[in-house]
Design a protein around this motif. Structure first.
Motif, PDB file in Angstrom:
ATOM      1  N   CYS A   8     -11.166 104.285 -76.986  1.00 41.76           N
ATOM      2  CA  CYS A   8     -10.122 103.395 -77.494  1.00 41.76           C
ATOM      3  C   CYS A   8     -10.434 103.033 -78.940  1.00 41.76           C
ATOM      4  O   CYS A   8     -11.576 102.722 -79.277  1.00 41.76           O
ATOM      5  CB  CYS A   8     -10.057 102.139 -76.627  1.00 41.76           C
ATOM      6  SG  CYS A   8      -8.933 100.868 -77.258  1.00 41.76           S
ATOM      7  N   GLU A   9      -9.412 103.062 -79.794  1.00 38.10           N
ATOM      8  CA  GLU A   9      -9.623 102.749 -81.203  1.00 38.10           C
ATOM      9  C   GLU A   9      -9.878 101.270 -81.456  1.00 38.10           C
ATOM     10  O   GLU A   9     -10.413 100.921 -82.502  1.00 38.10           O
ATOM     11  CB  GLU A   9      -8.421 103.216 -82.020  1.00 38.10           C
ATOM     12  CG  GLU A   9      -8.274 104.711 -81.953  1.00 38.10           C
ATOM     13  CD  GLU A   9      -7.566 105.313 -83.133  1.00 38.10           C
ATOM     14  OE1 GLU A   9      -7.453 104.675 -84.190  1.00 38.10           O
ATOM     15  OE2 GLU A   9      -7.114 106.448 -82.979  1.00 38.10           O
ATOM     16  N   SER A  10      -9.522 100.397 -80.512  1.00 35.62           N
ATOM     17  CA  SER A  10      -9.752  98.966 -80.700  1.00 35.62           C
ATOM     18  C   SER A  10     -11.090  98.521 -80.134  1.00 35.62           C
ATOM     19  O   SER A  10     -11.895  97.917 -80.838  1.00 35.62           O
ATOM     20  CB  SER A  10      -8.648  98.141 -80.039  1.00 35.62           C
ATOM     21  OG  SER A  10      -7.506  98.106 -80.836  1.00 35.62           O
ATOM     22  N   CYS A  11     -11.335  98.805 -78.873  1.00 31.75           N
ATOM     23  CA  CYS A  11     -12.541  98.271 -78.214  1.00 31.75           C
ATOM     24  C   CYS A  11     -13.621  99.325 -77.980  1.00 31.75           C
ATOM     25  O   CYS A  11     -14.693  99.001 -77.490  1.00 31.75           O
ATOM     26  CB  CYS A  11     -12.162  97.606 -76.894  1.00 31.75           C
ATOM     27  SG  CYS A  11     -11.631  98.765 -75.610  1.00 31.75           S
ATOM     28  N   CYS A  28      -3.222 107.952 -82.466  1.00 33.29           N
ATOM     29  CA  CYS A  28      -4.132 106.815 -82.328  1.00 33.29           C
ATOM     30  C   CYS A  28      -4.137 106.491 -80.836  1.00 33.29           C
ATOM     31  O   CYS A  28      -3.088 106.487 -80.202  1.00 33.29           O
ATOM     32  CB  CYS A  28      -3.647 105.617 -83.130  1.00 33.29           C
ATOM     33  SG  CYS A  28      -3.574 105.907 -84.905  1.00 33.29           S
ATOM     34  N   THR A  29      -5.289 106.229 -80.276  1.00 29.31           N
ATOM     35  CA  THR A  29      -5.445 106.133 -78.825  1.00 29.31           C
ATOM     36  C   THR A  29      -6.006 104.774 -78.429  1.00 29.31           C
ATOM     37  O   THR A  29      -6.976 104.305 -79.019  1.00 29.31           O
ATOM     38  CB  THR A  29      -6.387 107.254 -78.342  1.00 29.31           C
ATOM     39  OG1 THR A  29      -5.866 108.510 -78.790  1.00 29.31           O
ATOM     40  CG2 THR A  29      -6.503 107.267 -76.835  1.00 29.31           C
ATOM     41  N   TYR A  30      -5.391 104.177 -77.389  1.00 24.81           N
ATOM     42  CA  TYR A  30      -5.778 102.849 -76.932  1.00 24.81           C
ATOM     43  C   TYR A  30      -5.843 102.799 -75.413  1.00 24.81           C
ATOM     44  O   TYR A  30      -5.064 103.466 -74.727  1.00 24.81           O
ATOM     45  CB  TYR A  30      -4.774 101.791 -77.422  1.00 24.81           C
ATOM     46  CG  TYR A  30      -4.713 101.746 -78.924  1.00 24.81           C
ATOM     47  CD1 TYR A  30      -5.609 100.973 -79.649  1.00 24.81           C
ATOM     48  CD2 TYR A  30      -3.802 102.528 -79.626  1.00 24.81           C
ATOM     49  CE1 TYR A  30      -5.591 100.966 -81.027  1.00 24.81           C
ATOM     50  CE2 TYR A  30      -3.777 102.530 -81.003  1.00 24.81           C
ATOM     51  CZ  TYR A  30      -4.677 101.749 -81.702  1.00 24.81           C
ATOM     52  OH  TYR A  30      -4.663 101.762 -83.073  1.00 24.81           O
ATOM     53  N   CYS A  31      -6.743 101.962 -74.906  1.00 27.11           N
ATOM     54  CA  CYS A  31      -6.819 101.733 -73.468  1.00 27.11           C
ATOM     55  C   CYS A  31      -5.638 100.846 -73.047  1.00 27.11           C
ATOM     56  O   CYS A  31      -4.917 100.297 -73.892  1.00 27.11           O
ATOM     57  CB  CYS A  31      -8.148 101.085 -73.099  1.00 27.11           C
ATOM     58  SG  CYS A  31      -8.362  99.396 -73.711  1.00 27.11           S
ATOM     59  N   CYS A  34      -5.918  97.146 -74.426  1.00 21.95           N
ATOM     60  CA  CYS A  34      -5.629  97.011 -75.856  1.00 21.95           C
ATOM     61  C   CYS A  34      -4.162  97.286 -76.160  1.00 21.95           C
ATOM     62  O   CYS A  34      -3.578  96.642 -77.036  1.00 21.95           O
ATOM     63  CB  CYS A  34      -6.544  97.912 -76.681  1.00 21.95           C
ATOM     64  SG  CYS A  34      -8.255  97.311 -76.697  1.00 21.95           S
ATOM     65  N   CYS A  35      -3.548  98.191 -75.428  1.00 19.24           N
ATOM     66  CA  CYS A  35      -2.115  98.428 -75.588  1.00 19.24           C
ATOM     67  C   CYS A  35      -1.346  97.148 -75.280  1.00 19.24           C
ATOM     68  O   CYS A  35      -0.427  96.772 -76.003  1.00 19.24           O
ATOM     69  CB  CYS A  35      -1.663  99.568 -74.672  1.00 19.24           C
ATOM     70  SG  CYS A  35       0.108  99.888 -74.738  1.00 19.24           S
ATOM     71  N   HIS A  38      -1.815  94.537 -78.033  1.00 19.51           N
ATOM     72  CA  HIS A  38      -1.056  94.890 -79.238  1.00 19.51           C
ATOM     73  C   HIS A  38       0.444  95.002 -78.969  1.00 19.51           C
ATOM     74  O   HIS A  38       1.196  95.475 -79.835  1.00 19.51           O
ATOM     75  CB  HIS A  38      -1.579  96.195 -79.838  1.00 19.51           C
ATOM     76  CG  HIS A  38      -2.986  96.119 -80.333  1.00 19.51           C
ATOM     77  ND1 HIS A  38      -3.393  95.238 -81.316  1.00 19.51           N
ATOM     78  CD2 HIS A  38      -4.103  96.796 -79.968  1.00 19.51           C
ATOM     79  CE1 HIS A  38      -4.680  95.388 -81.543  1.00 19.51           C
ATOM     80  NE2 HIS A  38      -5.138  96.323 -80.735  1.00 19.51           N
ATOM     81  N   CYS A  42       1.209 100.230 -82.301  1.00 21.04           N
ATOM     82  CA  CYS A  42      -0.034 100.682 -82.930  1.00 21.04           C
ATOM     83  C   CYS A  42      -0.375  99.752 -84.095  1.00 21.04           C
ATOM     84  O   CYS A  42       0.461  99.567 -84.992  1.00 21.04           O
ATOM     85  CB  CYS A  42       0.124 102.112 -83.431  1.00 21.04           C
ATOM     86  SG  CYS A  42      -1.340 102.738 -84.280  1.00 21.04           S
TER      87      CYS A  42
END
Length: 63
Positions: A8-11, A28-31, A34-35, A38, A42
């Motif tokens: 994940c790009e955030s966590c 860009c990839t998120y769990c 985090c999605c 947000h 993105c």
């Protein structure tokens, strides 16, 4: 081909190819968590985050 990023790009949590994850049009990839945080946008490009297709893990069996 779609790049299947492994975290994940955030966590930075680990994401397997068959895990539920979300991506924008720039991949860009998120769990899931985090999605949600947000609001399905993105934080990099403000594009929509959509469910990433899943891939089966490669099998070591020959058949």
């Amino acid at each position: 081909m779609l790049e299947m990023r492994s975290s994940c790009e955030s966590c930075q949590c680990s994401l397997a190819a068959d895990a539920e994850a979300y991506i924008c049009s720039y991949e860009c990839t998120y769990c899931v968590d985090c999605c949600t945080i947000h609001a399905s946008r993105c934080p990099n490009c403000q594009g929509e985050l959509v469910k990433r297709p899943r891939r089966q893990e490669a099998s070591n069996e020959s058949g």
